[in-house]
Design a protein around this motif. Structure first.
Motif, PDB file in Angstrom:
ATOM      1  N   SER A   2      -2.947   1.605 -10.778  1.00 19.44           N
ATOM      2  CA  SER A   2      -3.058   2.786 -11.337  1.00 19.44           C
ATOM      3  C   SER A   2      -3.978   3.723 -10.494  1.00 19.44           C
ATOM      4  O   SER A   2      -4.964   3.156 -10.188  1.00 19.44           O
ATOM      5  CB  SER A   2      -3.255   3.075 -12.717  1.00 19.44           C
ATOM      6  OG  SER A   2      -3.317   4.180 -13.127  1.00 19.44           O
ATOM      7  N   THR A   3      -3.567   5.016 -10.239  1.00 19.25           N
ATOM      8  CA  THR A   3      -4.612   5.858  -9.771  1.00 19.25           C
ATOM      9  C   THR A   3      -4.685   7.248 -10.587  1.00 19.25           C
ATOM     10  O   THR A   3      -3.551   7.604 -11.119  1.00 19.25           O
ATOM     11  CB  THR A   3      -4.026   6.076  -8.166  1.00 19.25           C
ATOM     12  OG1 THR A   3      -4.941   6.890  -7.538  1.00 19.25           O
ATOM     13  CG2 THR A   3      -2.878   6.907  -8.002  1.00 19.25           C
ATOM     14  N   THR A   4      -5.618   8.315 -10.345  1.00 21.06           N
ATOM     15  CA  THR A   4      -5.665   9.358 -10.992  1.00 21.06           C
ATOM     16  C   THR A   4      -5.678  10.420  -9.964  1.00 21.06           C
ATOM     17  O   THR A   4      -6.319  10.489  -8.986  1.00 21.06           O
ATOM     18  CB  THR A   4      -6.944   9.473 -11.626  1.00 21.06           C
ATOM     19  OG1 THR A   4      -6.901   8.272 -12.537  1.00 21.06           O
ATOM     20  CG2 THR A   4      -7.142  10.518 -12.502  1.00 21.06           C
ATOM     21  N   LEU A   5      -4.764  11.187 -10.434  1.00 17.20           N
ATOM     22  CA  LEU A   5      -4.543  12.690  -9.405  1.00 17.20           C
ATOM     23  C   LEU A   5      -5.306  13.779 -10.453  1.00 17.20           C
ATOM     24  O   LEU A   5      -4.877  14.014 -11.556  1.00 17.20           O
ATOM     25  CB  LEU A   5      -3.164  12.744  -9.329  1.00 17.20           C
ATOM     26  CG  LEU A   5      -2.230  11.813  -8.734  1.00 17.20           C
ATOM     27  CD1 LEU A   5      -0.742  12.237  -8.457  1.00 17.20           C
ATOM     28  CD2 LEU A   5      -2.908  11.727  -7.032  1.00 17.20           C
ATOM     29  N   THR A   6      -6.044  14.347  -9.731  1.00 17.11           N
ATOM     30  CA  THR A   6      -6.593  15.709 -10.754  1.00 17.11           C
ATOM     31  C   THR A   6      -6.684  16.741 -10.129  1.00 17.11           C
ATOM     32  O   THR A   6      -6.976  16.982  -8.823  1.00 17.11           O
ATOM     33  CB  THR A   6      -8.269  15.069 -10.904  1.00 17.11           C
ATOM     34  OG1 THR A   6      -8.454  13.934 -11.364  1.00 17.11           O
ATOM     35  CG2 THR A   6      -8.997  16.184 -11.656  1.00 17.11           C
ATOM     36  N   ASN A   7      -6.424  18.070 -11.018  1.00 18.73           N
ATOM     37  CA  ASN A   7      -6.533  19.380 -10.305  1.00 18.73           C
ATOM     38  C   ASN A   7      -8.010  19.743 -10.454  1.00 18.73           C
ATOM     39  O   ASN A   7      -8.609  19.904 -11.348  1.00 18.73           O
ATOM     40  CB  ASN A   7      -5.677  20.321 -11.090  1.00 18.73           C
ATOM     41  CG  ASN A   7      -5.664  21.726 -10.745  1.00 18.73           C
ATOM     42  OD1 ASN A   7      -6.687  21.894  -9.643  1.00 18.73           O
ATOM     43  ND2 ASN A   7      -5.139  22.549 -11.439  1.00 18.73           N
TER      44      ASN A   7
ATOM     45  N   ALA B 272      -5.489   5.889  -1.290  1.00 18.68           N
ATOM     46  CA  ALA B 272      -4.361   4.935  -1.558  1.00 18.68           C
ATOM     47  C   ALA B 272      -3.955   5.157  -3.009  1.00 18.68           C
ATOM     48  O   ALA B 272      -4.782   5.102  -3.974  1.00 18.68           O
ATOM     49  CB  ALA B 272      -4.937   3.415  -1.581  1.00 18.68           C
ATOM     50  N   VAL B 273      -2.800   5.192  -3.171  1.00 20.92           N
ATOM     51  CA  VAL B 273      -1.984   5.566  -4.521  1.00 20.92           C
ATOM     52  C   VAL B 273      -1.622   4.027  -5.159  1.00 20.92           C
ATOM     53  O   VAL B 273      -1.853   3.896  -6.334  1.00 20.92           O
ATOM     54  CB  VAL B 273      -0.968   6.478  -4.504  1.00 20.92           C
ATOM     55  CG1 VAL B 273      -0.237   6.504  -5.829  1.00 20.92           C
ATOM     56  CG2 VAL B 273      -1.302   7.696  -4.059  1.00 20.92           C
ATOM     57  N   ILE B 274      -1.032   3.384  -4.314  1.00 16.93           N
ATOM     58  CA  ILE B 274      -0.738   1.692  -4.788  1.00 16.93           C
ATOM     59  C   ILE B 274      -1.546   1.007  -3.734  1.00 16.93           C
ATOM     60  O   ILE B 274      -1.467   0.942  -2.402  1.00 16.93           O
ATOM     61  CB  ILE B 274       0.580   1.451  -4.898  1.00 16.93           C
ATOM     62  CG1 ILE B 274       1.375   2.372  -5.539  1.00 16.93           C
ATOM     63  CG2 ILE B 274       0.726  -0.255  -5.099  1.00 16.93           C
ATOM     64  CD1 ILE B 274       2.766   2.022  -5.394  1.00 16.93           C
ATOM     65  N   ASP B 275      -2.511  -0.027  -4.130  1.00 15.87           N
ATOM     66  CA  ASP B 275      -3.489  -0.814  -3.461  1.00 15.87           C
ATOM     67  C   ASP B 275      -3.149  -2.070  -3.832  1.00 15.87           C
ATOM     68  O   ASP B 275      -4.325  -2.316  -4.744  1.00 15.87           O
ATOM     69  CB  ASP B 275      -4.624  -0.219  -3.129  1.00 15.87           C
ATOM     70  CG  ASP B 275      -5.423  -0.979  -1.857  1.00 15.87           C
ATOM     71  OD1 ASP B 275      -4.823  -1.924  -1.434  1.00 15.87           O
ATOM     72  OD2 ASP B 275      -6.435  -0.488  -1.631  1.00 15.87           O
ATOM     73  N   VAL B 276      -2.576  -2.947  -3.502  1.00  9.70           N
ATOM     74  CA  VAL B 276      -2.223  -4.251  -4.020  1.00  9.70           C
ATOM     75  C   VAL B 276      -2.294  -5.312  -2.859  1.00  9.70           C
ATOM     76  O   VAL B 276      -1.611  -5.326  -1.865  1.00  9.70           O
ATOM     77  CB  VAL B 276      -1.132  -4.399  -4.818  1.00  9.70           C
ATOM     78  CG1 VAL B 276      -1.008  -5.977  -5.333  1.00  9.70           C
ATOM     79  CG2 VAL B 276      -1.169  -3.542  -5.929  1.00  9.70           C
TER      80      VAL B 276
ATOM     81  N   GLU C 198       0.808  -1.259   0.163  1.00 10.14           N
ATOM     82  CA  GLU C 198       0.050  -0.002   0.012  1.00 10.14           C
ATOM     83  C   GLU C 198       0.902   1.226   0.014  1.00 10.14           C
ATOM     84  O   GLU C 198       1.780   1.210   0.830  1.00 10.14           O
ATOM     85  CB  GLU C 198      -0.908  -0.073   1.265  1.00 10.14           C
ATOM     86  CG  GLU C 198      -1.779   1.126   1.422  1.00 10.14           C
ATOM     87  CD  GLU C 198      -2.643   1.208   2.537  1.00 10.14           C
ATOM     88  OE1 GLU C 198      -3.728   1.880   2.579  1.00 10.14           O
ATOM     89  OE2 GLU C 198      -2.324   0.376   3.534  1.00 10.14           O
ATOM     90  N   LEU C 199       0.562   2.124  -0.837  1.00 11.08           N
ATOM     91  CA  LEU C 199       1.319   3.353  -0.931  1.00 11.08           C
ATOM     92  C   LEU C 199       0.198   4.533  -0.698  1.00 11.08           C
ATOM     93  O   LEU C 199      -0.924   4.493  -1.463  1.00 11.08           O
ATOM     94  CB  LEU C 199       1.878   3.730  -2.135  1.00 11.08           C
ATOM     95  CG  LEU C 199       2.427   5.134  -2.491  1.00 11.08           C
ATOM     96  CD1 LEU C 199       3.410   5.546  -1.399  1.00 11.08           C
ATOM     97  CD2 LEU C 199       3.238   5.133  -3.811  1.00 11.08           C
ATOM     98  N   THR C 200       0.114   5.462   0.289  1.00 12.51           N
ATOM     99  CA  THR C 200      -0.911   6.280   0.665  1.00 12.51           C
ATOM    100  C   THR C 200      -0.432   7.540   0.691  1.00 12.51           C
ATOM    101  O   THR C 200       0.715   7.886   0.698  1.00 12.51           O
ATOM    102  CB  THR C 200      -1.190   5.827   2.222  1.00 12.51           C
ATOM    103  OG1 THR C 200      -0.177   6.124   3.087  1.00 12.51           O
ATOM    104  CG2 THR C 200      -1.946   4.532   2.317  1.00 12.51           C
ATOM    105  N   ARG C 201      -1.376   8.427   0.435  1.00 16.34           N
ATOM    106  CA  ARG C 201      -1.225   9.744   0.432  1.00 16.34           C
ATOM    107  C   ARG C 201      -1.360  10.424   1.713  1.00 16.34           C
ATOM    108  O   ARG C 201      -2.529  10.443   2.274  1.00 16.34           O
ATOM    109  CB  ARG C 201      -2.106  10.556  -0.396  1.00 16.34           C
ATOM    110  CG  ARG C 201      -1.873  12.155  -0.588  1.00 16.34           C
ATOM    111  CD  ARG C 201      -3.181  12.871  -1.183  1.00 16.34           C
ATOM    112  NE  ARG C 201      -4.290  12.711  -0.202  1.00 16.34           N
ATOM    113  CZ  ARG C 201      -5.336  13.100  -0.392  1.00 16.34           C
ATOM    114  NH1 ARG C 201      -5.734  13.993  -1.290  1.00 16.34           N
ATOM    115  NH2 ARG C 201      -6.502  12.836   0.643  1.00 16.34           N
TER     116      ARG C 201
END
Length: 390
Positions: free
Chosen positions: A81-86, A65-69, A10-13
């Motif tokens: 994959s995750t999506t970052l949006t302005n 979660a930016v990576i969630d495996v 897991e990679l979290t913000r």
């Protein structure tokens, strides 16, 4: 490997930072000579000037979660994959950094304990926050993708002949990452894509996990902020009395929280990639005396608890974690440090060595040190520090 293995990644913000851009108006007038001018005045009401916004959204704010495996197994590979949006009204530049990571053991079952590569004893309560083996077999490669095309690789690099660009999770670099002035227009998105694979692993990774904490930010100007926010602390190069080189580093850490804390683990990351070891070589026939007779020592004020770890003839790989609670031996040569809310600790690392085991002079050698701490209220957090010893 048995079917009941479970190894989440897991990679979290931890934090998404935004800014407010101030919008102003300016007017000018000029006149000359003695001419008579016609004039008129009008009143305009209900005028509004509103500041624009920067708002970074991760997965539509449905998850941070930016990576969630989950439930990875040996020889598995995949992509997440995750999506970052302005989501604001102004364009903004993306910032990124990795604050820290943990590799929990999460207990040891029977098949795991029988693996020749398992370092922890059998038992559901065994293992610490940095003792799992998954990070030694998990390889990662991440890229920012804009409009379907790669903008930049962040973790690892673009595949080239003979090198596919993956890096071991255990070798992740902590601190800020440079992003090549990636500006997101209002409503624009970027994909954070991670390729992963598990190689050369067996039962020793059962139930182990890798937890990575990252920070993203959106700013009005490029390089406006640095993520994570590393605290610059003064440091001194130190050594034993008979050292020809001051191969150790001594620095102070002042507790910035409003409560006491326990320093559990210390991540050490020299800028000089030739430095690969921290060891006082205390043990065997290669004994070197130092002030604290320990590879890592944390001296706290009276009333608090000092911390230390002495690996004997062992040595600690850097970049990497040094666990204050366990040096791999069942003895009293390790102890976590406890620091009061207003306390300042003096931390010594001795000695930095190259791959051949030779000590290196640390004056002017920049080092990043991340403390993995537990606050009195039970919160676990990272404290990123950076120093250049005098």
């Amino acid at each position: 490997m048995s079917d009941d293995s479970s190894s989440p990644v897991e990679l979290t913000r931890r934090r998404a930072l935004g800014g407010i851009a101030m919008i102003g108006a300016a007017s000018s007038a000029a006149g000359a000579g003695t001419m008579a001018l016609f004039s008129d005045e009008e009143t305009s009401g209900n005028n509004t000037v509103q500041a624009g916004t920067l708002d970074l959204s991760v997965n539509g704010d449905g998850s941070n979660a930016v990576i969630d495996v989950s439930n990875v197994v040996p020889d598995e590979s995949g992509e997440d994959s995750t999506t970052l949006t302005n989501a604001g009204t102004l364009p903004g530049y993306l910032a990124f950094g990795i604050t820290g990571f943990r590799t929990p053991e999460n207990g040891v079952n029977d098949p795991e304990s029988e693996s020749p590569h398992e370092d922890d004893p059998e038992g559901s309560s065994s293992g610490g926050s940095h003792t799992g083996e998954l990070a030694q077999s998990l390889e990662l490669r991440t890229e920012l993708v804009v409009g379907g095309e790669t903008h930049q690789y962040l973790v690892g690099h673009e595949p080239v002949d003979g090198d596919d660009g993956f890096v071991l999770a255990s070798n992740l670099s902590l601190g800020p990452y440079d992003i090549d002035e990636l500006e997101l227009s209002p409503g624009q998105s970027v994909d954070f894509v991670t390729d992963y694979r598990v190689l050369n692993a067996g039962n020793e990774i059962q139930s182990d996990s890798v937890e990575i904490e990252a920070e993203f930010g959106l700013t009005q100007e490029p390089d406006q902020i640095t993520l994570p926010e590393q605290r610059d602390v003064p440091a001194t190069a130190v050594g034993a009395s008979d050292d020809q080189k001051n191969a150790g580093v001594e620095f102070e850490y002042a507790n910035s929280f409003d409560q006491s804390l326990t320093i559990n683990n210390v991540h050490v990351q020299p800028d000089d990639t030739d430095l690969t070891l921290v060891s006082d070589r205390n043990g065997g026939t290669d004994y070197e005396s130092f002030t604290f007779n320990a590879d890592l020592h944390v001296e706290t004020p009276s009333g608090d608890a000092n911390g230390w770890v002495d690996g004997g003839s062992d040595q600690f790989q850097v970049p990497g974690w040094i666990d204050l609670d366990s040096d791999g031996y069942n003895d009293a040569a390790d102890q976590e440090a406890v620091l009061s809310a207003d306390g300042t600790a003096i931390i010594n690392l001795y000695a930095f060595r190259n791959g051949s085991g030779n000590k290196e002079e640390m004056s002017g050698n920049r080092v990043s040190v991340t403390l993995d701490v537990t606050l009195a209220d039970g919160t676990d957090t990272f404290v990123p520090l950076v120093m250049t010893p005098d």
